[in-house]
Structures are given as C-alpha cells and as structure tokens.
Design a protein around this motif. Structure first.
Motif, PDB file in Angstrom:
ATOM      1  N   ARG A  46       0.817  -1.210   0.000  1.00 41.30           N
ATOM      2  CA  ARG A  46       0.000   0.000   0.000  1.00 41.30           C
ATOM      3  C   ARG A  46       0.852   1.262   0.000  1.00 41.30           C
ATOM      4  N   ALA A  47       1.971   1.199   0.695  1.00 42.58           N
ATOM      5  CA  ALA A  47       2.890   2.337   0.670  1.00 42.58           C
ATOM      6  C   ALA A  47       3.460   2.526  -0.729  1.00 42.58           C
ATOM      7  N   ALA A  48       3.797   1.428  -1.392  1.00 44.72           N
ATOM      8  CA  ALA A  48       4.329   1.511  -2.758  1.00 44.72           C
ATOM      9  C   ALA A  48       3.283   2.032  -3.723  1.00 44.72           C
ATOM     10  N   ILE A  49       2.027   1.612  -3.547  1.00 44.78           N
ATOM     11  CA  ILE A  49       0.940   2.104  -4.397  1.00 44.78           C
ATOM     12  C   ILE A  49       0.834   3.624  -4.297  1.00 44.78           C
ATOM     13  N   ALA A  50       0.917   4.129  -3.073  1.00 43.33           N
ATOM     14  CA  ALA A  50       0.847   5.570  -2.873  1.00 43.33           C
ATOM     15  C   ALA A  50       2.046   6.281  -3.484  1.00 43.33           C
ATOM     16  N   GLN A  51       3.217   5.674  -3.374  1.00 44.66           N
ATOM     17  CA  GLN A  51       4.437   6.307  -3.878  1.00 44.66           C
ATOM     18  C   GLN A  51       4.459   6.414  -5.404  1.00 44.66           C
ATOM     19  N   VAL A  52       4.010   5.368  -6.087  1.00 42.46           N
ATOM     20  CA  VAL A  52       4.066   5.397  -7.560  1.00 42.46           C
ATOM     21  C   VAL A  52       2.779   5.936  -8.169  1.00 42.46           C
ATOM     22  N   GLY A  53       1.735   6.127  -7.336  1.00 45.87           N
ATOM     23  CA  GLY A  53       0.481   6.674  -7.845  1.00 45.87           C
ATOM     24  C   GLY A  53      -0.340   5.685  -8.637  1.00 45.87           C
ATOM     25  N   TYR A  54      -0.280   4.405  -8.249  1.00 49.13           N
ATOM     26  CA  TYR A  54      -1.007   3.368  -8.982  1.00 49.13           C
ATOM     27  C   TYR A  54      -2.502   3.439  -8.679  1.00 49.13           C
ATOM     28  N   SER A  55      -3.327   3.257  -9.714  1.00 51.86           N
ATOM     29  CA  SER A  55      -4.770   3.177  -9.558  1.00 51.86           C
ATOM     30  C   SER A  55      -5.247   1.897 -10.225  1.00 51.86           C
ATOM     31  N   PRO A  56      -5.954   1.021  -9.511  1.00 53.44           N
ATOM     32  CA  PRO A  56      -6.349  -0.264 -10.089  1.00 53.44           C
ATOM     33  C   PRO A  56      -7.354  -0.108 -11.221  1.00 53.44           C
ATOM     34  N   ASN A  57      -7.298  -1.022 -12.169  1.00 61.23           N
ATOM     35  CA  ASN A  57      -8.273  -1.100 -13.244  1.00 61.23           C
ATOM     36  C   ASN A  57      -9.538  -1.738 -12.670  1.00 61.23           C
ATOM     37  N   LEU A  58     -10.593  -0.924 -12.536  1.00 60.85           N
ATOM     38  CA  LEU A  58     -11.785  -1.394 -11.843  1.00 60.85           C
ATOM     39  C   LEU A  58     -12.503  -2.508 -12.606  1.00 60.85           C
ATOM     40  N   ALA A  59     -12.467  -2.438 -13.926  1.00 58.25           N
ATOM     41  CA  ALA A  59     -13.116  -3.487 -14.712  1.00 58.25           C
ATOM     42  C   ALA A  59     -12.406  -4.820 -14.519  1.00 58.25           C
ATOM     43  N   ALA A  60     -11.080  -4.789 -14.546  1.00 59.46           N
ATOM     44  CA  ALA A  60     -10.324  -6.023 -14.348  1.00 59.46           C
ATOM     45  C   ALA A  60     -10.514  -6.545 -12.929  1.00 59.46           C
ATOM     46  N   ARG A  61     -10.567  -5.639 -11.979  1.00 62.45           N
ATOM     47  CA  ARG A  61     -10.763  -6.056 -10.591  1.00 62.45           C
ATOM     48  C   ARG A  61     -12.133  -6.717 -10.407  1.00 62.45           C
ATOM     49  N   ALA A  62     -13.147  -6.167 -11.075  1.00 61.83           N
ATOM     50  CA  ALA A  62     -14.476  -6.752 -10.970  1.00 61.83           C
ATOM     51  C   ALA A  62     -14.499  -8.172 -11.508  1.00 61.83           C
ATOM     52  N   LEU A  63     -13.777  -8.411 -12.617  1.00 66.57           N
ATOM     53  CA  LEU A  63     -13.726  -9.753 -13.179  1.00 66.57           C
ATOM     54  C   LEU A  63     -13.045 -10.728 -12.226  1.00 66.57           C
ATOM     55  N   MET A  64     -12.012 -10.269 -11.552  1.00 66.16           N
ATOM     56  CA  MET A  64     -11.247 -11.151 -10.667  1.00 66.16           C
ATOM     57  C   MET A  64     -11.985 -11.433  -9.368  1.00 66.16           C
ATOM     58  N   THR A  65     -12.614 -10.416  -8.807  1.00 61.97           N
ATOM     59  CA  THR A  65     -13.231 -10.563  -7.479  1.00 61.97           C
ATOM     60  C   THR A  65     -14.718 -10.894  -7.542  1.00 61.97           C
ATOM     61  N   ASN A  66     -15.306 -10.802  -8.743  1.00 64.17           N
ATOM     62  CA  ASN A  66     -16.735 -11.025  -8.929  1.00 64.17           C
ATOM     63  C   ASN A  66     -17.555 -10.008  -8.138  1.00 64.17           C
ATOM     64  N   ARG A  67     -17.018  -8.799  -8.000  1.00 62.31           N
ATOM     65  CA  ARG A  67     -17.775  -7.722  -7.381  1.00 62.31           C
ATOM     66  C   ARG A  67     -17.310  -6.402  -7.985  1.00 62.31           C
ATOM     67  N   THR A  68     -18.201  -5.432  -7.975  1.00 57.76           N
ATOM     68  CA  THR A  68     -17.912  -4.142  -8.610  1.00 57.76           C
ATOM     69  C   THR A  68     -17.566  -3.047  -7.611  1.00 57.76           C
ATOM     70  N   ASP A  69     -17.854  -3.275  -6.332  1.00 53.94           N
ATOM     71  CA  ASP A  69     -17.710  -2.259  -5.290  1.00 53.94           C
ATOM     72  C   ASP A  69     -18.549  -1.016  -5.613  1.00 53.94           C
ATOM     73  N   LEU A  70     -19.653  -1.253  -6.310  1.00 60.88           N
ATOM     74  CA  LEU A  70     -20.564  -0.181  -6.697  1.00 60.88           C
ATOM     75  C   LEU A  70     -21.973  -0.543  -6.230  1.00 60.88           C
ATOM     76  N   VAL A  71     -22.654   0.426  -5.627  1.00 55.14           N
ATOM     77  CA  VAL A  71     -24.006   0.227  -5.105  1.00 55.14           C
ATOM     78  C   VAL A  71     -24.933   1.221  -5.788  1.00 55.14           C
ATOM     79  N   ALA A  72     -26.113   0.753  -6.183  1.00 54.42           N
ATOM     80  CA  ALA A  72     -27.105   1.632  -6.795  1.00 54.42           C
ATOM     81  C   ALA A  72     -28.052   2.169  -5.733  1.00 54.42           C
ATOM     82  N   LEU A  73     -28.178   3.493  -5.656  1.00 58.30           N
ATOM     83  CA  LEU A  73     -29.193   4.135  -4.826  1.00 58.30           C
ATOM     84  C   LEU A  73     -30.299   4.580  -5.779  1.00 58.30           C
ATOM     85  N   VAL A  74     -31.470   3.983  -5.636  1.00 59.00           N
ATOM     86  CA  VAL A  74     -32.538   4.150  -6.616  1.00 59.00           C
ATOM     87  C   VAL A  74     -33.722   4.870  -5.975  1.00 59.00           C
ATOM     88  N   ALA A  75     -34.176   5.942  -6.621  1.00 59.07           N
ATOM     89  CA  ALA A  75     -35.348   6.678  -6.165  1.00 59.07           C
ATOM     90  C   ALA A  75     -36.418   6.611  -7.245  1.00 59.07           C
TER      91      ALA A  75
END
Length: 347
Positions: A46-75
């Motif tokens: 995590r320290a290295a991530i902060a140092q190099v400024g890495y940002s994960p590819n959310l689409a690839a992460r969703a495929l690997m973890t089977n989750r999007t970390d996104l929630v729909a708030l619907v009105a």
C-alpha cells in the motif's frame, strides 16, 4: 510545428511490485483483497501504491473478485423531487458517508418512466452493481421486484408497501404521527384534521394510521385530505380542507414541506397559527425552524437511516462493516428508527 501530446502513462503492477520488493502476484492479491497476505506485506504494498500513484483497473478487478464495489441508490421519483426534498438529501448524505467508509462507490438512479425502468433492469442484469438501496417506492408501480429478479441483495428505505419480506430500514412513522396527533389533542383542539401523504407509499399509509390512533374517537374521515409531500401539494390540500371545514382548529401535516405550504394558506384565510389553528409537521427539516411561526414537528433521523441502509446491505453481501451498531444483528433484520416530537411555536 506544434508538439504532439504524449499519452498519459499510468503506473503498472510491475512498478508497484518493484517499489515494494515483492512479486506482482502479491501486489495483485493486495489490490483485489483476495487471499491471505501477511499484514506487513500489505503495508509495504500500500505504501508503494501511494508512492508510484497506482490506480487499479476497476473493470479487471471486478472480473477477478466477482464484485464491482458499486451500489445503486434508486429513487422512484422525478429528479426535481429528489433534488428539492430535504428527505432525499439526508438519505444521500448518510448513504454516501457510510459507503465512503466502506470504500464503495454509489450510482444514483431516478426512475420516472417505463424507459427508465427498462434501462434500470438492463443495468442490473449486466452486473454493474453489487446491491441496491431503494427509496420512495410507490405501491402502484413497485420496482423492488426487478432487483430481486436480477438476483441482487436489496435494502429498502422505508417499509415495503406490500407484504414482501424485503429487508428495510424505516423511521417510526406510525408512532411519530401518533405523537403529533396526541400533541394537538393535549392542546384542547376539537376539530383536528390531517393532510396525509400519498396512500401508495408506506409512509403515507403509516402516518395516517398513526394519526387515527392518536386522535382516537375524534377521527373523522371528512377531516382527511391528501397531498404528495411537496409544498404545492400541501397548499392545495389545505385549500380543499378549508373549503369543507373552515372551523378546523388543528392540523397534522404528514411532511414539513407540505406544512410549509399550509401555513401561508391559513394566513390567506385570516387564520392565526397557533391561536386559531395549531399545526404539527413531520420530518424536522432545517426549514422548519425558519417557518413563520417555527414549526412543531416530528423529528426523524434520515442521515442515520441512510447509514443503516448501507450497513444492512453490507451484511447481506457478507462484507465487513465499516462501523459498529448495536441495532444491526444480521442482514435479515429490518430496523425501525425512533422519532421524537420537537415542540416549537406552531402547535
């Protein structure tokens, strides 16, 4: 000749691994929060991530973890209502606050038409979100079933209109309305009316039932008018009520926004508040304190409601809760938040 712009190059997993002195696989496991990684290595990565400024590819992460970390708030409301009603603002604040703590993101969806509902269905079935938070459902056109059909966990903000077993977080609408009615009775008012909410919403039904219980034998069906939880809806309902019963001396209004529409109508009719007509609202929005006169009302805690909706959804998802709450036992437990009467000058 103008110099060509260089494409922005994003840091890679390999660079993070080199910075941390670990393997690429270890970095991937830390980023995707899968598998067991030694806490010391997690800290280094995590320290290295902060140092190099890495940002994960959310689409690839969703495929690997089977989750999007996104929630729909619907009105199930038009955008004009969502962005003008303080109730929705409180819910959104609570939801966004708790999602931020859980490191999740939110997409706000407003369903106003059949086309919106079709897009909503397609969005859910495409697997773009992990769960759904639903507010302001109307019994005449329920949309909670669409989330269930998509196989997604759902938490409702408010009691389901029908007898479904969907988990919900609500405020004590019946108890609060009973408190408001009892307040008007205690003031010695004889012709006590209510401007109720829509009867295709559980809050409208429950607040009317609480009012009925609170006035007891004094309940008179002809002293009931209905609004739509808006300023104009409250004003229009007040005019209809006064046309039938100009001698009314107490009114429970089922939302503060409607109450703010009622007060000027009473003044136009030459009625003083509270001398001639006592008025009690419901919600305790900030504007209630600036009303003329300041509004006696029932306080509900909408921000807490939004936060508890998120915690309940996280429990359904089997995710770690960002904060503890003794009221939350498991994800199948529906919750009803307490309310209280706030006495000011209107009644």
């Amino acid at each position: 000749m103008p110099r060509s712009k260089k494409a922005l190059r994003l840091p890679t997993l390999e660079e993070v691994a080199a910075q941390a002195g670990v393997s690429r696989a270890t970095v991937s496991r830390v980023v995707n929060e899968v598998g067991t990684v030694d806490p010391a290595l997690v800290a280094k990565v995590r320290a290295a991530i902060a140092q190099v400024g890495y940002s994960p590819n959310l689409a690839a992460r969703a495929l690997m973890t089977n989750r999007t970390d996104l929630v729909a708030l619907v009105a199930h409301e038009p955008d004009t209502r969502v962005f003008s009603d303080p109730f929705f603002a409180g819910i959104v604040r609570g939801v966004s606050q708790e999602l931020r703590l859980a490191k999740l993101r939110m997409v706000l969806m407003m369903i106003q038409s059949p086309e919106d509902l079709d897009q909503f269905n397609a969005y859910l079935r495409a697997g773009h979100v992990d769960g759904v938070l639903l507010i302001s459902e109307h019994g005449s056109n329920p949309i909670s079933s669409h989330a269930e059909e998509a196989g997604l966990p759902i938490v409702m903000g408010g009691r389901p209109f029908d007898s479904s077993d969907i988990t919900f977080v609500d405020n004590d609408n019946r108890g609060g309305a009973e408190l408001a009615a009892a307040r008007l009775v205690s003031l010695g008012r004889q012709r006590i009316a209510t401007i109720a909410g829509p009867l295709d919403m559980s809050a409208g039904v429950d607040r009317l039932e609480g009012f009925r219980r609170g006035v007891g034998d004094r309940f008179d069906e002809t002293l009931v008018e209905h609004g739509d939880f808006t300023l104009k809806g409250g004003a229009d309902a007040a005019r209809r009520l006064l046309d039938r019963h100009p001698d009314v001396d107490g009114i429970f209004v089922a939302s503060d926004l409607m109450a703010l529409g009622v007060l000027p109508v009473l003044r136009e009719a030459g009625l003083r508040v509270p001398e001639d007509v006592a008025v009690v609202g419901f919600d305790d929005i900030e504007l209630a304190t600036y009303a003329d006169p300041p509004l006696t009302t029932v306080r509900q805690h909408t921000r807490d409601q939004g936060r508890l909706m998120v915690r309940t959804l996280l429990a359904l998802l089997g995710r770690e809760l960002p904060t503890e709450d003794e009221r939350l036992v498991d994800g199948t437990q529906s919750l009803v938040n307490p309310v209280e009467l706030v006495v000011r000058q209107s009644g």
